[in-house]
Motif scaffolding. Structure first.
Motif, PDB file in Angstrom:
ATOM      1  N   TYR A 274     -31.930  52.333  73.428  1.00 11.05           N
ATOM      2  CA  TYR A 274     -31.942  51.818  72.437  1.00 11.05           C
ATOM      3  C   TYR A 274     -30.211  52.290  71.820  1.00 11.05           C
ATOM      4  O   TYR A 274     -29.837  51.130  70.551  1.00 11.05           O
ATOM      5  N   THR A 348     -27.815  47.843  61.999  1.00 14.54           N
ATOM      6  CA  THR A 348     -28.317  47.992  63.790  1.00 14.54           C
ATOM      7  C   THR A 348     -28.618  46.088  63.992  1.00 14.54           C
ATOM      8  O   THR A 348     -29.553  45.859  64.956  1.00 14.54           O
ATOM      9  N   ARG A 354     -28.622  43.601  68.884  1.00 12.25           N
ATOM     10  CA  ARG A 354     -29.547  44.431  68.035  1.00 12.25           C
ATOM     11  C   ARG A 354     -29.856  45.071  68.480  1.00 12.25           C
ATOM     12  O   ARG A 354     -30.682  45.462  69.987  1.00 12.25           O
ATOM     13  N   SER A 356     -33.085  48.664  68.021  1.00 15.52           N
ATOM     14  CA  SER A 356     -34.137  48.961  67.490  1.00 15.52           C
ATOM     15  C   SER A 356     -34.743  50.028  68.052  1.00 15.52           C
ATOM     16  O   SER A 356     -35.229  50.215  69.546  1.00 15.52           O
TER      17      SER A 356
END
Length: 831
Positions: A274, A348, A354, A356
């Motif tokens: 991420y 974010t 995006r 996460s």
């Protein structure tokens, strides 16, 4: 920097890669690897990931003599070969001719002929003969003609810039530093080179003005937000660490005319997918034009991760991380410089991207591109415009049950190129101690189910092989087919495709494929340590099994009483993963011993000792087993049961992340009934930062420990816990204020201050009294000018179920220590 023809901003992204030099060069010999073939194959993967930039700090010790003459040897030839392979793909490069490093790491250095070997790094910056040698070397290096291209480095249109040297760490006066840089630049300009010349300005930043006054066109920066060399995979939410890249001197007028680039970066020791897009976003906000990750592992070495064990990056062996880096490259080409998206957690989602932490997911969703690092429910809305999919796992458009990366590229209406890489499985912590004899990751070529739901392909599409040696072809049943690693042409039913394996598409050839997968010769069983659990509660136990053949069964044998264990069949949880649930009535207080048996082709082998047979065999050696602590539930006040332990010195000392020199932490054995303790020795004065000696010293001393798994295993009792407890003493001080805090999974931190005395006592603070405090960014980021604290602007309400880490600090609000002191901790727990 702008391109000379279009005047557009230079934007580039890629990797460092070092096969022509040092350890990777030597390891290729030991493994019998053809270096040129290995380089060509890895460059294909870099192109497949969409990278368009390469950087390397050249090991000058291997290609120079003591007076600075350039040596035309195999190291230089392989660098030339690498650059030519990049050029064939339309990629650019950024070279740092001087590294100063010896060539050994991670091994002892070899004897090398270079000037840096003779003088050493520090003397190279001040010794007159060493400076003259560098001038000679730089002049010859830039004039060197690459035999593969017929063009000198100084004139190569794909070589966009030079950085004089790698991390010089100047200690001289500003005047000496400016004069040194100008001498280096002058020797480069004497070649007639007109390319931008950069210098490292993220080290020794008290000399920032001296750098700015030198004849350079830009500055180079690095970022290691999670430090280096943890020796284990870091866990917990690290997005607060990469929320911003703040340069303290960037607003000075002299820097407004300079370009900024990133020569190295990585979230070291982080195995999740991420984080890289968040780093890339912060770089662009800071004004960086290009960035190159450090370092891409040669595929022939990646199964051992021996080159730089604190890093791990490879498309075949670390596919989710590689896809995350692919997304970072997209950000450098899509996000405007200085664009700002707020502060975490507001940043974010940005510009179609995006990230996460909770889902371990990074993704890009646009009309044309769909890239994701983990299972996702997102999808583009205008599928008729979609041109590219790159992913891992399942999405609304592609469902794949393997563990390798895949790529789908639209060649024309109704025709797509599919590339599927073999399954990748980490069989050990890749950030732990490594060596050529230790395998940390394996690959397997498996037949896997693939469902592609694209209106452009429809149902019943055909799958035709493209890569050499691949004869597998099939037709989808509906939208689903079985596929094995390779490259394929997917064609809509009734469509006649004219594409051939030899056809070029963008910067690759359709039939190219490199997906090494050696037959396994042993079974790998990976089962992580399980923290204590509560008696009378069911317990899930997970295991990863990679075997030469798919197991017929995986079984858990467990026993809390007596020697004869009971068998529970473990159920598959996706590729290579199995789970069993111990029912509550079998989870009794004490130590639960258990074994895991893998059944393959009628043969049983049992772990952790990898011995033949099952635990019920008469001659089975039961001396070693997995062991799980089962404790009495903590029912609350009055305390009845076992506290929820957060920090146990004996078990946790090796996993602490701290701001201090590790030598200041010592694990001490207990005397008699006294348990082992952690002793922290504090200096009387915080030493100055050699890279930023003019900075205000930070008097805080902190450590952090990930405890999310400990808390999760006692989740049923959390509602009854009312206090956070610290047991220890202030050592030689009469008293010592400390701050103990709990870090939640969104980066919120709640803590309180306690005062330890010279007597060992348990100090309690009510959970209801915890207040928001700052997060200490641990491990400490590098460069050291980056923020020490992070404060979540929108903390979530305190919830024990969201606790991930415990943070312990010598109270930052207390006055600086004036005398050396020691502090001793026996434990931290909830009760």
């Amino acid at each position: 920097m702008r391109w000379g023809d279009t005047k557009k901003e230079v934007q580039g992204f890629g990797v460092n890669y070092t096969v022509p030099f040092a350890y990777a060069y030597r390891a290729a010999d030991r493994l019998g690897v053809d270096r040129e073939q290995a380089i060509a194959q890895d460059v294909y993967h870099l192109a497949r990931l969409g990278f368009d930039l390469y950087r390397v700090h050249v090991w000058d010790v291997e290609i120079s003599d003591t007076v600075g003459n350039l040596l035309d040897n195999d190291h230089l030839r392989l660098l030339d070969f690498t650059l030519n392979e990049l050029k064939k793909r339309g990629m650019h490069y950024f070279l740092t001719p001087i590294a100063y490093w010896p060539n050994g790491y991670p091994e002892p250095a070899e004897p090398t002929p270079g000037f840096a070997t003779k003088y050493g790094k520090e003397a190279c910056l001040t010794h007159p003969e060493a400076i003259a040698a560098q001038e000679r070397y730089l002049f010859q290096f830039l004039n060197h003609v690459n035999p593969y291209t017929g063009v000198a480095y100084k004139d190569d249109p794909d070589l966009i810039a030079f950085e004089v040297s790698n991390e010089p760490h100047h200690r001289g006066t500003p005047e000496e530093v400016t004069a040194f840089i100008n001498r280096m630049v002058a020797s480069m300009r004497r070649t007639g080179c007109r390319k931008p010349i950069f210098y490292n300005i993220s080290h020794s930043i008290h000399l920032a003005d001296a750098y700015a006054e030198a004849d350079i066109q830009g500055g180079t920066f690095q970022w290691y937000p999670t430090g280096l060399g943890a020796r284990h995979e870091l866990r917990g939410n690290l997005l607060p660490h990469v929320d911003a890249y703040t340069i303290p001197f960037i607003d000075r007028p002299a820097y407004r005319k300079m370009a900024q680039v990133v020569y190295e970066f990585d979230a070291a020791d982080v195995g999740r997918s991420y984080i890289y897009p968040a780093m890339a976003r912060s770089f662009r906000t800071a004004g960086m034009q290009t960035a190159t990750h450090f370092a891409y592992d040669p595929t022939f070495l990646a199964h051992t991760n021996t080159e730089y064990s604190t890093h791990f990056m490879n498309l075949v062996y670390a596919p989710q991380k590689a896809l995350s880096l692919m997304l970072a490259g997209e950000i450098f080409h899509r996000v405007p410089r200085h664009a700002s998206y707020g502060t975490y957690p507001a940043d974010t989602a940005f510009a179609g991207f995006r990230v996460s932490y909770g889902q371990d997911l990074a993704e890009l969703v646009t009309d044309q591109k769909f890239i994701y690092t983990h299972h996702t429910t997102s999808a583009p809305k205008r599928l008729q415009k979609l041109e590219q999919i790159a992913g891992w796992g399942r999405s609304p458009l592609v469902q794949y049950d393997g563990t390798g990366a895949y790529f789908l590229d639209r060649l024309e209406k109704g025709v797509w190129r599919l590339e599927v890489l073999p399954d990748a499985v980490w069989v050990d912590d890749p950030f732990s101690a490594t060596g050529l004899q230790k395998t940390v990751a394996v690959t397997r070529a498996q037949d896997r189910s693939l469902t592609v739901q694209l209106p452009d392909l429809g149902e019943g599409y055909t799958l035709m092989p493209l890569n050499e040696g691949n004869s597998y072809q099939t037709q989808a049943e509906g939208s689903t087919c079985t596929v094995r690693p390779g490259t394929y042409l997917l064609t809509r039913q009734g469509k006649q495709a004219k594409w051939k394996a030899t056809d070029r598409w963008k910067n690759i050839t359709l039939g190219e494929f490199y997906g090494p997968s050696s037959p396994l010769t042993q079974t790998y069983v990976r089962h992580t340590h399980t923290p204590p659990v509560s008696a009378g509660q069911p317990v899930e136990l997970d295991v990863q099994v990679v075997a030469p053949e798919t197991p017929d069964a995986v079984e858990l044998w467990a026993s809390t009483q007596g020697w004869r264990p009971e068998k529970i069949k473990m159920t598959p949880q996706g590729a290579y993963r199995y789970r069993a649930v111990l029912p509550a009535d079998q989870v009794r207080e004490g130590f639960l011993r258990y074994y895991i048996t893998v059944q393959c082709q009628g043969q049983a082998r049992t772990y952790p000792n990898d011995q033949a047979g099952a635990p019920t065999d008469w001659d089975f050696d039961r001396s070693s087993s997995y062991r799980l602590s089962v404790v009495a539930p903590n029912a609350g006040t009055p305390v009845a049961g076992t506290p929820v332990t957060l920090f146990n010195p004996l078990e946790d000392e090796a996993f602490l992340l701290h701001t201090n020199d590790a030598s200041r932490y010592q694990l001490l054995p207990g005397a008699g009934p006294t348990p082992p303790t952690l002793q922290l020795r504090l200096p009387s004065q915080q030493p100055l930062d050699p890279e930023n000696p003019e900075a205000e010293p930070i008097t805080d001393h902190s450590f952090r420990l990930f405890v999310g798994d400990k808390v999760a295993r006692r989740a049923a009792e959390l509602s009854t816990q009312t206090h956070l407890v610290v047991r220890g003493n202030s050592g030689s001080s009469a008293h010592c204020p400390v701050q103990v805090a709990l870090v939640l999974n969104d980066g919120s931190v709640y803590g309180a201050t306690l005062t330890l005395s010279s007597a060992t006592e348990a100090h309690r603070v009510a959970l209801a009294d915890l207040q928001p405090v700052a997060l200490v960014t641990l491990p400490r980021p590098y460069p050291t000018f980056l923020p020490y604290y992070f404060e979540n602007p929108a903390p979530i309400p305190f919830d024990l179920h969201a606790v991930e880490s415990v943070q312990f600090s010598i109270d930052p609000s207390a006055s600086a220590q004036t005398q050396p002191s020691t502090l001793t901790l026996e434990g931290i727990w909830l009760e």
